[in-house]
Scaffold this motif. Structure first.
Motif, short mmCIF file in Angstrom:
data_model
loop_
_atom_site.label_atom_id
_atom_site.label_comp_id
_atom_site.label_asym_id
_atom_site.label_seq_id
_atom_site.Cartn_x
_atom_site.Cartn_y
_atom_site.Cartn_z
N ARG A 1 0.83 -1.21 0.00
CA ARG A 1 0.00 0.00 0.00
C ARG A 1 0.86 1.26 0.00
N ASP A 2 1.96 1.24 0.75
CA ASP A 2 2.84 2.40 0.78
C ASP A 2 3.53 2.60 -0.57
N ASP A 3 4.03 1.51 -1.13
CA ASP A 3 4.74 1.57 -2.40
C ASP A 3 3.82 2.01 -3.54
N GLU B 1 5.99 -9.96 -2.05
CA GLU B 1 5.77 -8.52 -2.16
C GLU B 1 5.95 -8.04 -3.59
N ALA B 2 6.99 -8.54 -4.26
CA ALA B 2 7.23 -8.15 -5.65
C ALA B 2 6.06 -8.54 -6.55
N ALA B 3 5.50 -9.72 -6.32
CA ALA B 3 4.36 -10.17 -7.13
C ALA B 3 3.16 -9.26 -6.91
N ALA B 4 2.90 -8.90 -5.65
CA ALA B 4 1.76 -8.02 -5.34
C ALA B 4 1.93 -6.67 -6.00
N ILE B 5 3.13 -6.10 -5.89
CA ILE B 5 3.39 -4.79 -6.48
C ILE B 5 3.28 -4.83 -8.00
#
Length: 203
Positions: free
Chosen positions: A11-13, A174-178
Motif C-alpha cells: 500500500r505504501d509503495d 511482495e514483488a508479485a503483489a506490487i
C-alpha cells in the motif's frame, strides 16, 4: 516480515496508484467512456470472469490450503459473474497476464493480495456508481462483494504467514503483489490517455 507488514508495504509503495484506481475514472476506463449501467455491469462481469479463470487454474496448487483458497476464490468470482446477469465484455484486465504467469505458492499468494487490493478499490466504485443510479440492490451486491474480497485477502495473509520461510519468500510475495497493482495502474493510465482523459487528478 509478516503478511500485515507486506500489505502495508504494498500500500505504501503503490499509494498513488491505488488511490487513482479507487477513483471514478476507473469505471470510465473500464467502460471506455460509456458510463451506462449495462456497460458497467458487462465490464464488472469481465473482471469476475478473468479472476475466475485465473484462480480456477491455481486450484491445483501444490499447497493444499492455498489450493483450497484459490478454489474458493474461483467459485466466488464465478458466482458473482453469473449474478450480474450481463455478458462479459471481451476484454481481460492486464493484471491477469501477470497473475497467470506466477508460479509457486508464495508468488501466487502475493499476487492474490495485489489483485484483492485492486479489486476492492474497483468494487467501491461500482458501489458508488449504482448508488448514484438509485439502484440500491445492485450497489449492495457490489458492497458485499467488496467485503468478500477482503475476507479472501485475510485468508491469503494467514497463508503467507504460514508458507513464507525466508526473506526471499517475503520479497517474492511482495514483488508479485506490487507487479499486479502497478500493471493494473499502467493499463488504467494508458486507457485514459487513449480516451483523451487526464489520468492524474486535477486540483
Amino acid at each position: 516480515m509478516t503478511a500485515a507488514d507486506l500489505i502495508d508495504a504494498v500500500r505504501d509503495d503503490q499509494q498513488t496508484e491505488l488511490s487513482r484506481l479507487g477513483s471514478s475514472k476507473t469505471l470510465y476506463a473500464d467502460t471506455r467512456g460509456e458510463m451506462e449501467p449495462d456497460v458497467v455491469l458487462a465490464a464488472a462481469a469481465a473482471r469476475e470472469e478473468a479472476a475466475h479463470e485465473t484462480f480456477d487454474a491455481w486450484s491445483d496448487d501444490g499447497h493444499d490450503d492455498a489450493a483450497a483458497l484459490f478454489a474458493d476464490a474461483a467459485a466466488e468470482t464465478a458466482e458473482r459473474r453469473d449474478s450480474l446477469d450481463a455478458d462479459p465484455v471481451d476484454r481481460t484486465p492486464a493484471m491477469h497476464a501477470v497473475l497467470d504467469g506466477l508460479d509457486g505458492t508464495v508468488e501466487r499468494l502475493g499476487g492474490f493480495v495485489g489483485w484483492s487490493l485492486v479489486d476492492k478499490k474497483v468494487k467501491e466504485q461500482y458501489t458508488g456508481f449504482f448508488t448514484g443510479q438509485a439502484d440500491p440492490q445492485t450497489a449492495s451486491t457490489f458492497r458485499s462483494a467488496g467485503s468478500d474480497v477482503v475476507d479472501l485477502r485475510d485468508e491469503a495473509a494467514e497463508l503467507l504467514d504460514a508458507v513464507c520461510e525466508s526473506d526471499d519468500d517475503w520479497d517474492a510475495a511482495e514483488a508479485a503483489a506490487i507487479d499486479v497493482v502497478s500493471t493494473a495502474y499502467d493499463e488504467y493510465f494508458e486507457t485514459l490517455e487513449d480516451l483523451g482523459v487526464n489520468p492524474k487528478p486535477v486540483c
